[in-house]
Design a protein around this motif. Structure first.
Motif, PDB file in Angstrom:
ATOM      1  N   ALA A 166      42.791  41.717  31.358  1.00 35.12           N
ATOM      2  CA  ALA A 166      42.645  41.995  32.610  1.00 35.12           C
ATOM      3  C   ALA A 166      43.859  41.343  33.263  1.00 35.12           C
ATOM      4  CB  ALA A 166      41.402  40.994  33.204  1.00 35.12           C
ATOM      5  N   LEU A 167      44.309  42.132  34.300  1.00 33.54           N
ATOM      6  CA  LEU A 167      45.577  42.217  35.059  1.00 33.54           C
ATOM      7  C   LEU A 167      45.477  40.767  35.818  1.00 33.54           C
ATOM      8  CD1 LEU A 167      46.004  45.748  36.369  1.00 33.54           C
ATOM      9  CD2 LEU A 167      47.272  44.596  34.666  1.00 33.54           C
ATOM     10  N   MET A 168      44.371  40.500  36.520  1.00 30.00           N
ATOM     11  CA  MET A 168      44.285  39.365  37.370  1.00 30.00           C
ATOM     12  C   MET A 168      42.736  39.119  37.755  1.00 30.00           C
ATOM     13  SD  MET A 168      45.885  41.625  40.771  1.00 30.00           S
ATOM     14  CE  MET A 168      46.017  39.973  41.798  1.00 30.00           C
ATOM     15  N   HIS A 169      42.470  38.436  38.683  1.00 28.17           N
ATOM     16  CA  HIS A 169      41.331  38.003  39.223  1.00 28.17           C
ATOM     17  C   HIS A 169      41.067  37.674  40.616  1.00 28.17           C
ATOM     18  CE1 HIS A 169      42.206  33.874  38.364  1.00 28.17           C
ATOM     19  NE2 HIS A 169      40.957  33.795  39.190  1.00 28.17           N
ATOM     20  N   PHE A 170      40.096  37.866  41.242  1.00 20.91           N
ATOM     21  CA  PHE A 170      39.929  37.647  42.605  1.00 20.91           C
ATOM     22  C   PHE A 170      38.545  36.604  42.659  1.00 20.91           C
ATOM     23  CE2 PHE A 170      42.773  41.059  43.574  1.00 20.91           C
ATOM     24  CZ  PHE A 170      43.245  40.341  44.636  1.00 20.91           C
ATOM     25  N   THR A 171      38.562  35.393  43.348  1.00 13.94           N
ATOM     26  CA  THR A 171      37.473  34.664  43.431  1.00 13.94           C
ATOM     27  C   THR A 171      36.669  35.315  44.757  1.00 13.94           C
ATOM     28  OG1 THR A 171      38.613  32.814  42.268  1.00 13.94           O
ATOM     29  CG2 THR A 171      36.507  32.240  43.222  1.00 13.94           C
ATOM     30  N   LEU A 193      41.819  52.208  37.444  1.00 14.14           N
ATOM     31  CA  LEU A 193      41.632  51.016  37.510  1.00 14.14           C
ATOM     32  C   LEU A 193      40.185  50.616  37.877  1.00 14.14           C
ATOM     33  CD1 LEU A 193      43.987  48.587  39.709  1.00 14.14           C
ATOM     34  CD2 LEU A 193      41.636  48.804  40.226  1.00 14.14           C
ATOM     35  N   VAL A 194      39.783  49.490  37.254  1.00 14.52           N
ATOM     36  CA  VAL A 194      38.321  48.871  37.560  1.00 14.52           C
ATOM     37  C   VAL A 194      38.396  47.602  37.957  1.00 14.52           C
ATOM     38  CG1 VAL A 194      36.318  48.641  36.254  1.00 14.52           C
ATOM     39  CG2 VAL A 194      37.666  50.219  35.139  1.00 14.52           C
ATOM     40  N   LEU A 195      37.571  47.450  39.059  1.00 11.07           N
ATOM     41  CA  LEU A 195      37.517  46.380  39.745  1.00 11.07           C
ATOM     42  C   LEU A 195      36.232  45.695  38.987  1.00 11.07           C
ATOM     43  CD1 LEU A 195      38.383  47.046  43.122  1.00 11.07           C
ATOM     44  CD2 LEU A 195      39.575  45.476  41.907  1.00 11.07           C
ATOM     45  N   LEU A 196      36.144  44.564  38.234  1.00 11.02           N
ATOM     46  CA  LEU A 196      34.971  44.304  37.483  1.00 11.02           C
ATOM     47  C   LEU A 196      34.478  42.772  37.837  1.00 11.02           C
ATOM     48  CD1 LEU A 196      33.167  44.783  35.083  1.00 11.02           C
ATOM     49  CD2 LEU A 196      34.933  44.092  33.457  1.00 11.02           C
ATOM     50  N   ASP A 197      33.133  43.034  38.148  1.00 11.04           N
ATOM     51  CA  ASP A 197      32.507  41.635  38.507  1.00 11.04           C
ATOM     52  C   ASP A 197      32.362  40.839  37.124  1.00 11.04           C
ATOM     53  OD1 ASP A 197      31.386  39.551  40.000  1.00 11.04           O
ATOM     54  OD2 ASP A 197      29.335  40.429  40.010  1.00 11.04           O
ATOM     55  N   ILE A 250      43.600  51.388  30.543  1.00 11.09           N
ATOM     56  CA  ILE A 250      43.105  51.063  31.744  1.00 11.09           C
ATOM     57  C   ILE A 250      43.159  49.835  32.370  1.00 11.09           C
ATOM     58  CG2 ILE A 250      40.715  50.020  30.755  1.00 11.09           C
ATOM     59  CD1 ILE A 250      39.519  52.097  32.615  1.00 11.09           C
ATOM     60  N   LYS A 251      43.423  49.622  33.870  1.00  7.76           N
ATOM     61  CA  LYS A 251      43.967  48.593  34.548  1.00  7.76           C
ATOM     62  C   LYS A 251      42.487  47.879  35.041  1.00  7.76           C
ATOM     63  CE  LYS A 251      48.405  50.164  35.635  1.00  7.76           C
ATOM     64  NZ  LYS A 251      49.458  50.746  36.677  1.00  7.76           N
ATOM     65  N   VAL A 252      42.371  46.706  34.637  1.00  7.16           N
ATOM     66  CA  VAL A 252      41.233  46.068  35.114  1.00  7.16           C
ATOM     67  C   VAL A 252      41.635  44.939  35.910  1.00  7.16           C
ATOM     68  CG1 VAL A 252      38.863  44.944  34.301  1.00  7.16           C
ATOM     69  CG2 VAL A 252      40.152  46.744  32.969  1.00  7.16           C
ATOM     70  N   ILE A 253      40.811  44.615  37.112  1.00  9.57           N
ATOM     71  CA  ILE A 253      41.021  43.390  37.934  1.00  9.57           C
ATOM     72  C   ILE A 253      39.449  42.753  38.118  1.00  9.57           C
ATOM     73  CG2 ILE A 253      41.500  42.287  40.304  1.00  9.57           C
ATOM     74  CD1 ILE A 253      43.465  44.560  40.764  1.00  9.57           C
ATOM     75  N   MET A 254      39.503  41.364  37.539  1.00  5.85           N
ATOM     76  CA  MET A 254      38.046  40.852  37.602  1.00  5.85           C
ATOM     77  C   MET A 254      37.881  40.082  38.835  1.00  5.85           C
ATOM     78  SD  MET A 254      37.436  41.448  34.456  1.00  5.85           S
ATOM     79  CE  MET A 254      35.874  40.537  34.169  1.00  5.85           C
ATOM     80  N   MET A 255      36.529  40.197  39.295  1.00  8.03           N
ATOM     81  CA  MET A 255      35.985  39.597  40.348  1.00  8.03           C
ATOM     82  C   MET A 255      35.082  38.540  39.884  1.00  8.03           C
ATOM     83  SD  MET A 255      35.142  42.785  42.860  1.00  8.03           S
ATOM     84  CE  MET A 255      34.274  43.594  41.721  1.00  8.03           C
ATOM     85  N   LEU A 294      34.397  44.379  29.758  1.00 14.00           N
ATOM     86  CA  LEU A 294      35.924  44.548  29.561  1.00 14.00           C
ATOM     87  C   LEU A 294      36.672  44.922  28.260  1.00 14.00           C
ATOM     88  CD1 LEU A 294      38.697  44.176  30.560  1.00 14.00           C
ATOM     89  CD2 LEU A 294      38.585  41.597  30.283  1.00 14.00           C
ATOM     90  N   LYS A 295      35.719  44.210  27.044  1.00 15.43           N
ATOM     91  CA  LYS A 295      36.098  44.766  25.728  1.00 15.43           C
ATOM     92  C   LYS A 295      35.904  46.033  25.411  1.00 15.43           C
ATOM     93  CE  LYS A 295      34.929  40.264  23.633  1.00 15.43           C
ATOM     94  NZ  LYS A 295      33.908  39.468  23.403  1.00 15.43           N
ATOM     95  N   HIS A 296      34.630  46.642  25.941  1.00 15.97           N
ATOM     96  CA  HIS A 296      34.250  48.072  25.712  1.00 15.97           C
ATOM     97  C   HIS A 296      35.181  49.014  26.604  1.00 15.97           C
ATOM     98  CE1 HIS A 296      30.836  47.033  23.466  1.00 15.97           C
ATOM     99  NE2 HIS A 296      30.138  46.636  24.358  1.00 15.97           N
TER     100      HIS A 296
END
Length: 128
Positions: free
Chosen positions: A98-103, A50-54, A76-81, A66-68
């Motif tokens: 992306a699965l979801m995002h956090f602000t 899993l990747v937590l991605l800003d 791969i599981k990705v959660i955006m920040m 994210l594209k790469h």
């Protein structure tokens, strides 16, 4: 059983350190990257689960990263920040997988619960 791996990608050192502490204490192997190039190198060498991605990273932005990531590993599981009301970018990130995002500033407990849920494929229930 091998530890699940979490990669934290954010140009803010404080956020990376905070999230690494949280997910280390949850029993995950954690990796961190301050930029897209490093993040992609880690994905190639470590295959995190899993990747937590800003979203806002100087150089290569979150959507590009994210594209790469998805090219290297479609599963791969990705959660955006994200920092502000970046609704267009969030929609785009969701389209890209992306699965979801956090602000930001996000609730660290909500983040922890979401990561545990996605990595353990459990429904959201309060695990204390």
């Amino acid at each position: 059983m091998e530890k699940k791996k979490v990669l934290i990608v954010d140009d803010q050192n404080g956020i990376r350190i905070l999230l690494m502490e949280v997910f280390n204490s949850e029993g995950y192997a954690t990796f961190q990257a301050a930029n897209g190039k490093l993040a992609l190198d880690i994905v190639r060498s470590e295959s995190p689960d899993l990747v937590l991605l800003d979203m806002k990273i100087p150089g290569m932005d979150g959507l590009e990263i994210l594209k790469h990531l998805k090219e290297i590993n479609p599963a791969i599981k990705v959660i955006m920040m994200t920092a502000y009301g970046e609704l267009d970018m969030i929609k785009e990130a969701t389209k890209l997988g992306a699965l979801m995002h956090f602000t930001k500033p996000f609730d660290i407990d909500e983040m922890r619960i979401a990561v545990n849920m996605h990595l353990n494929n459990k429904s959201i229930d309060q695990c204390s």
